[in-house]
Scaffold this motif. Structure first.
Motif, PDB file in Angstrom:
ATOM      1  N   GLY A 136     -54.614 -16.512  72.245  1.00 16.93           N
ATOM      2  CA  GLY A 136     -54.054 -16.763  70.962  1.00 16.93           C
ATOM      3  C   GLY A 136     -52.961 -15.850  70.418  1.00 16.93           C
ATOM      4  N   ILE A 137     -52.620 -14.628  71.304  1.00 13.26           N
ATOM      5  CA  ILE A 137     -51.628 -13.610  71.064  1.00 13.26           C
ATOM      6  C   ILE A 137     -50.261 -14.009  72.042  1.00 13.26           C
ATOM      7  CG2 ILE A 137     -50.878 -11.168  71.279  1.00 13.26           C
ATOM      8  CD1 ILE A 137     -53.995 -10.549  71.465  1.00 13.26           C
ATOM      9  N   GLU A 138     -49.440 -14.310  71.171  1.00 14.23           N
ATOM     10  CA  GLU A 138     -47.820 -14.507  71.884  1.00 14.23           C
ATOM     11  C   GLU A 138     -47.030 -13.472  71.827  1.00 14.23           C
ATOM     12  OE1 GLU A 138     -46.736 -19.055  71.298  1.00 14.23           O
ATOM     13  OE2 GLU A 138     -48.005 -18.543  69.329  1.00 14.23           O
ATOM     14  N   GLU A 139     -45.791 -13.367  72.640  1.00 13.22           N
ATOM     15  CA  GLU A 139     -44.841 -12.605  72.649  1.00 13.22           C
ATOM     16  C   GLU A 139     -43.615 -12.882  72.202  1.00 13.22           C
ATOM     17  OE1 GLU A 139     -43.040  -9.382  76.105  1.00 13.22           O
ATOM     18  OE2 GLU A 139     -44.352 -10.989  76.524  1.00 13.22           O
ATOM     19  N   LEU A 140     -42.919 -12.067  71.276  1.00  5.17           N
ATOM     20  CA  LEU A 140     -41.624 -12.260  70.676  1.00  5.17           C
ATOM     21  C   LEU A 140     -40.473 -11.882  71.817  1.00  5.17           C
ATOM     22  CD1 LEU A 140     -42.022 -11.424  67.106  1.00  5.17           C
ATOM     23  CD2 LEU A 140     -42.029 -13.703  68.051  1.00  5.17           C
ATOM     24  N   ASP A 141     -39.588 -12.580  71.768  1.00  4.98           N
ATOM     25  CA  ASP A 141     -38.213 -12.147  72.723  1.00  4.98           C
ATOM     26  C   ASP A 141     -37.404 -11.520  72.005  1.00  4.98           C
ATOM     27  OD1 ASP A 141     -36.670 -11.935  75.182  1.00  4.98           O
ATOM     28  OD2 ASP A 141     -36.088 -14.181  75.067  1.00  4.98           O
ATOM     29  N   THR A 142     -37.764 -10.263  71.640  1.00  4.38           N
ATOM     30  CA  THR A 142     -36.957  -9.487  70.956  1.00  4.38           C
ATOM     31  C   THR A 142     -35.911  -8.772  71.836  1.00  4.38           C
ATOM     32  OG1 THR A 142     -38.689  -8.862  69.581  1.00  4.38           O
ATOM     33  CG2 THR A 142     -36.947  -7.420  69.354  1.00  4.38           C
ATOM     34  N   PRO A 143     -34.559  -8.804  71.504  1.00  2.00           N
ATOM     35  CA  PRO A 143     -33.578  -8.284  72.227  1.00  2.00           C
ATOM     36  C   PRO A 143     -33.635  -6.879  72.161  1.00  2.00           C
ATOM     37  CG  PRO A 143     -32.599  -9.341  70.276  1.00  2.00           C
ATOM     38  CD  PRO A 143     -34.041  -9.543  70.100  1.00  2.00           C
ATOM     39  N   MET A 144     -33.067  -6.256  73.246  1.00  3.38           N
ATOM     40  CA  MET A 144     -32.973  -4.718  73.404  1.00  3.38           C
ATOM     41  C   MET A 144     -31.849  -4.305  72.541  1.00  3.38           C
ATOM     42  SD  MET A 144     -35.241  -4.170  75.668  1.00  3.38           S
ATOM     43  CE  MET A 144     -34.795  -2.280  75.984  1.00  3.38           C
ATOM     44  N   PRO A 145     -32.122  -2.965  71.804  1.00  4.50           N
ATOM     45  CA  PRO A 145     -30.967  -2.394  71.076  1.00  4.50           C
ATOM     46  C   PRO A 145     -29.962  -2.152  71.592  1.00  4.50           C
ATOM     47  CG  PRO A 145     -33.241  -1.189  70.833  1.00  4.50           C
ATOM     48  CD  PRO A 145     -33.318  -1.961  71.812  1.00  4.50           C
ATOM     49  N   ARG A 146     -28.668  -2.357  71.156  1.00  2.00           N
ATOM     50  CA  ARG A 146     -27.711  -2.137  71.764  1.00  2.00           C
ATOM     51  C   ARG A 146     -27.256  -0.655  72.167  1.00  2.00           C
ATOM     52  NH1 ARG A 146     -24.656  -6.360  73.055  1.00  2.00           N
ATOM     53  NH2 ARG A 146     -24.682  -8.153  71.677  1.00  2.00           N
ATOM     54  N   TRP A 147     -27.763   0.198  71.431  1.00  2.00           N
ATOM     55  CA  TRP A 147     -27.612   1.702  72.096  1.00  2.00           C
ATOM     56  C   TRP A 147     -28.204   1.906  73.262  1.00  2.00           C
ATOM     57  CZ3 TRP A 147     -31.606   4.891  72.824  1.00  2.00           C
ATOM     58  CH2 TRP A 147     -33.021   4.292  72.239  1.00  2.00           C
ATOM     59  N   TRP A 148     -29.522   1.174  73.483  1.00  4.75           N
ATOM     60  CA  TRP A 148     -30.261   1.505  74.728  1.00  4.75           C
ATOM     61  C   TRP A 148     -29.740   0.723  75.836  1.00  4.75           C
ATOM     62  CZ3 TRP A 148     -32.398  -1.058  78.799  1.00  4.75           C
ATOM     63  CH2 TRP A 148     -33.545  -0.302  79.487  1.00  4.75           C
ATOM     64  N   LEU A 149     -29.032  -0.446  75.489  1.00  2.00           N
ATOM     65  CA  LEU A 149     -28.187  -1.100  76.660  1.00  2.00           C
ATOM     66  C   LEU A 149     -27.058  -0.273  77.071  1.00  2.00           C
ATOM     67  CD1 LEU A 149     -28.421  -4.854  75.235  1.00  2.00           C
ATOM     68  CD2 LEU A 149     -29.686  -4.079  77.328  1.00  2.00           C
ATOM     69  N   TRP A 150     -26.365  -0.061  76.175  1.00  2.00           N
ATOM     70  CA  TRP A 150     -25.110   0.939  76.683  1.00  2.00           C
ATOM     71  C   TRP A 150     -25.529   2.355  77.290  1.00  2.00           C
ATOM     72  CZ3 TRP A 150     -20.573  -0.674  77.124  1.00  2.00           C
ATOM     73  CH2 TRP A 150     -20.212  -1.668  76.492  1.00  2.00           C
ATOM     74  N   THR A 151     -26.660   2.728  76.880  1.00  2.00           N
ATOM     75  CA  THR A 151     -27.184   4.041  77.604  1.00  2.00           C
ATOM     76  C   THR A 151     -27.639   3.470  79.009  1.00  2.00           C
ATOM     77  OG1 THR A 151     -28.155   5.005  75.607  1.00  2.00           O
ATOM     78  CG2 THR A 151     -28.669   5.872  77.830  1.00  2.00           C
ATOM     79  N   PHE A 152     -28.317   2.339  79.058  1.00  2.00           N
ATOM     80  CA  PHE A 152     -28.610   2.019  80.717  1.00  2.00           C
ATOM     81  C   PHE A 152     -27.391   1.599  81.476  1.00  2.00           C
ATOM     82  CE2 PHE A 152     -29.391  -1.525  83.161  1.00  2.00           C
ATOM     83  CZ  PHE A 152     -30.393  -1.102  84.268  1.00  2.00           C
ATOM     84  N   TYR A 153     -26.369   0.893  80.996  1.00  2.00           N
ATOM     85  CA  TYR A 153     -25.287   0.756  81.608  1.00  2.00           C
ATOM     86  C   TYR A 153     -24.512   2.115  82.067  1.00  2.00           C
ATOM     87  CZ  TYR A 153     -25.581  -3.939  79.463  1.00  2.00           C
ATOM     88  OH  TYR A 153     -26.209  -5.098  79.332  1.00  2.00           O
ATOM     89  N   ILE A 154     -24.371   3.119  81.295  1.00  2.00           N
ATOM     90  CA  ILE A 154     -23.575   4.529  81.603  1.00  2.00           C
ATOM     91  C   ILE A 154     -24.463   5.004  82.506  1.00  2.00           C
ATOM     92  CG2 ILE A 154     -23.131   6.533  80.774  1.00  2.00           C
ATOM     93  CD1 ILE A 154     -22.490   5.349  78.015  1.00  2.00           C
ATOM     94  N   THR A 155     -25.748   5.008  82.428  1.00  2.00           N
ATOM     95  CA  THR A 155     -26.629   5.657  83.629  1.00  2.00           C
ATOM     96  C   THR A 155     -26.265   4.922  85.018  1.00  2.00           C
ATOM     97  OG1 THR A 155     -28.503   4.351  83.113  1.00  2.00           O
ATOM     98  CG2 THR A 155     -28.122   6.654  82.196  1.00  2.00           C
ATOM     99  N   VAL A 156     -26.290   3.601  85.076  1.00  2.00           N
ATOM    100  CA  VAL A 156     -25.931   2.797  86.145  1.00  2.00           C
ATOM    101  C   VAL A 156     -24.662   3.439  87.027  1.00  2.00           C
ATOM    102  CG1 VAL A 156     -25.392   0.583  87.197  1.00  2.00           C
ATOM    103  CG2 VAL A 156     -27.365   0.700  85.505  1.00  2.00           C
ATOM    104  N   VAL A 157     -23.588   3.451  85.813  1.00  2.00           N
ATOM    105  CA  VAL A 157     -22.223   3.731  86.535  1.00  2.00           C
ATOM    106  C   VAL A 157     -22.376   5.305  86.965  1.00  2.00           C
ATOM    107  CG1 VAL A 157     -19.844   4.122  85.627  1.00  2.00           C
ATOM    108  CG2 VAL A 157     -20.990   2.101  84.700  1.00  2.00           C
ATOM    109  N   TRP A 158     -22.952   6.164  86.190  1.00  2.00           N
ATOM    110  CA  TRP A 158     -23.147   7.571  86.616  1.00  2.00           C
ATOM    111  C   TRP A 158     -23.765   7.594  88.006  1.00  2.00           C
ATOM    112  CZ3 TRP A 158     -21.456  12.192  86.353  1.00  2.00           C
ATOM    113  CH2 TRP A 158     -22.337  13.362  86.944  1.00  2.00           C
ATOM    114  N   ALA A 159     -24.799   6.835  88.131  1.00  2.00           N
ATOM    115  CA  ALA A 159     -25.672   6.688  89.427  1.00  2.00           C
ATOM    116  C   ALA A 159     -24.569   6.151  90.681  1.00  2.00           C
ATOM    117  CB  ALA A 159     -26.878   5.928  89.415  1.00  2.00           C
ATOM    118  N   ILE A 160     -23.723   5.415  90.226  1.00  2.00           N
ATOM    119  CA  ILE A 160     -22.813   4.931  91.291  1.00  2.00           C
ATOM    120  C   ILE A 160     -21.832   5.932  91.733  1.00  2.00           C
ATOM    121  CG2 ILE A 160     -21.080   3.220  92.019  1.00  2.00           C
ATOM    122  CD1 ILE A 160     -22.483   1.174  90.077  1.00  2.00           C
ATOM    123  N   ILE A 161     -21.311   6.682  90.724  1.00  2.00           N
ATOM    124  CA  ILE A 161     -20.372   7.953  90.889  1.00  2.00           C
ATOM    125  C   ILE A 161     -20.966   8.776  91.459  1.00  2.00           C
ATOM    126  CG2 ILE A 161     -18.836   9.538  89.594  1.00  2.00           C
ATOM    127  CD1 ILE A 161     -18.593   7.541  87.518  1.00  2.00           C
TER     128      ILE A 161
END
Length: 308
Positions: free
Chosen positions: A26-51
């Motif tokens: 009877g417990i359902e999960e909402l598809d809440t979008p990630m916060p923008r600041w978290w997404l941008w932080t993640f994208y920056i770490t990916v770019v940093w890892a590649i560099i």
């Protein structure tokens, strides 16, 4: 918010967020979008890892890792630091080698470096006898290097000489002072009187006529009439509270009858001159080091013509 009948997705009326579609008891999960600041932080770490993987060693291979375009490595950095440290030690060693031991005290910075190097050399070569704290061993006759009582001299020149030539080394005529054994030379009463007289010099016994005469006839020639000792022959002082082999009557009696003479190796044959200078500086710094005293210059005495 009402659900859109044309869509299979369901919307939570309270938050307006779409349900994921799972349900557990009877417990359902909402598809809440990630916060923008978290997404941008993640994208920056990916770019940093590649560099980072391009610039620095990153990917392990069979025999080594990728070197990176900068050519940096932790091993190379360590080797560079070790090389700089070695160069600094060589520089200090050259400066210590170029200066006379008696002049070290006039260069505080170089003296501090010499003392630090001497402390390390002391731990390797000297603690076996003099102890980690340089307190010596009275039972075995190893002198305490922290006090101001010196058998052969406590200025830097004298300390260096002792380290280089050692004490009572076979095949050497340096530092060979020895005390004769007086076994069988005194009666018990005379021996007791002499022991009391020796103790009186250090303030722990009573002087007596018999002991004073025996001391004057047998001991004063080396230890001095008042127990001041004689560094030229390595005869210790007896008129202070510092004793090499104990101040009790039994300890003094044993030393009179069958003296034990300590020995120290000649380190001049085992250590390089710079290490010996550093050891000299360290021992001198322990608390009992004396100033170097040059022989006084005698002033010419004016001749006086006596009148008849």
């Amino acid at each position: 918010m009402a659900n859109d009948p044309s869509s299979n997705s369901r919307i939570d009326e309270a938050t307006g967020t779409e349900f994921v579609g799972h349900e557990w008891d009877g417990i359902e999960e909402l598809d809440t979008p990630m916060p923008r600041w978290w997404l941008w932080t993640f994208y920056i770490t990916v770019v940093w890892a590649i560099i980072y993987t391009v610039l620095y060693p990153a990917w392990p291979m069979l025999s080594k890792a990728t070197e990176g375009t900068l050519g940096w490595s932790s091993r190379g950095d360590l080797a560079e630091q070790i090389s700089l440290a070695d160069q600094a030690r060589v520089s200090v060693g050259e400066r210590i080698a170029a200066i006379d031991t008696t002049k070290l005290s006039g260069n505080p910075e170089l003296l501090q470096q010499a003392v630090a190097g001497g402390a390390a050399a002391f731990k390797v070569n000297c603690v076996q006898c003099h102890g980690s704290g340089a307190a010596g061993n009275q039972e075995l006759g190893y002198p305490n290097l922290n006090d101001d009582d010196w058998i052969w001299g406590g200025d830097m020149q004298a300390i260096e000489y002792s380290i280089v030539h050692g004490i009572r080394q076979p095949g050497s005529d340096q530092r060979q002072g020895a005390m004769p054994a007086f076994e069988g030379m005194f009666s018990n009463a005379q021996l007791d009187a002499l022991v009391a007289q020796v103790q009186s010099l250090g303030g722990t016994g009573k002087s007596n006529a018999v002991g004073a005469q025996l001391y004057s006839e047998n001991c004063a020639i080396c230890h001095g009439q008042n127990g001041e000792g004689d560094r030229t022959v390595g005869a210790p002082r007896l008129n202070d509270a510092i004793w090499l082999r104990g101040k009790s009557a039994d300890a003094i009696r044993r030393q009179i009858l069958n003296p034990k003479m300590g020995a120290m190796p000649a380190w001049g044959e085992r250590l390089d001159p710079v290490t010996i200078k550093m050891l000299t500086a360290y021992v001198h710094s322990l608390g009992g080091g004396e100033d170097f005293l040059e022989a006084p210059v005698e002033e010419p005495v004016a001749e006086v013509n006596e009148q008849p």
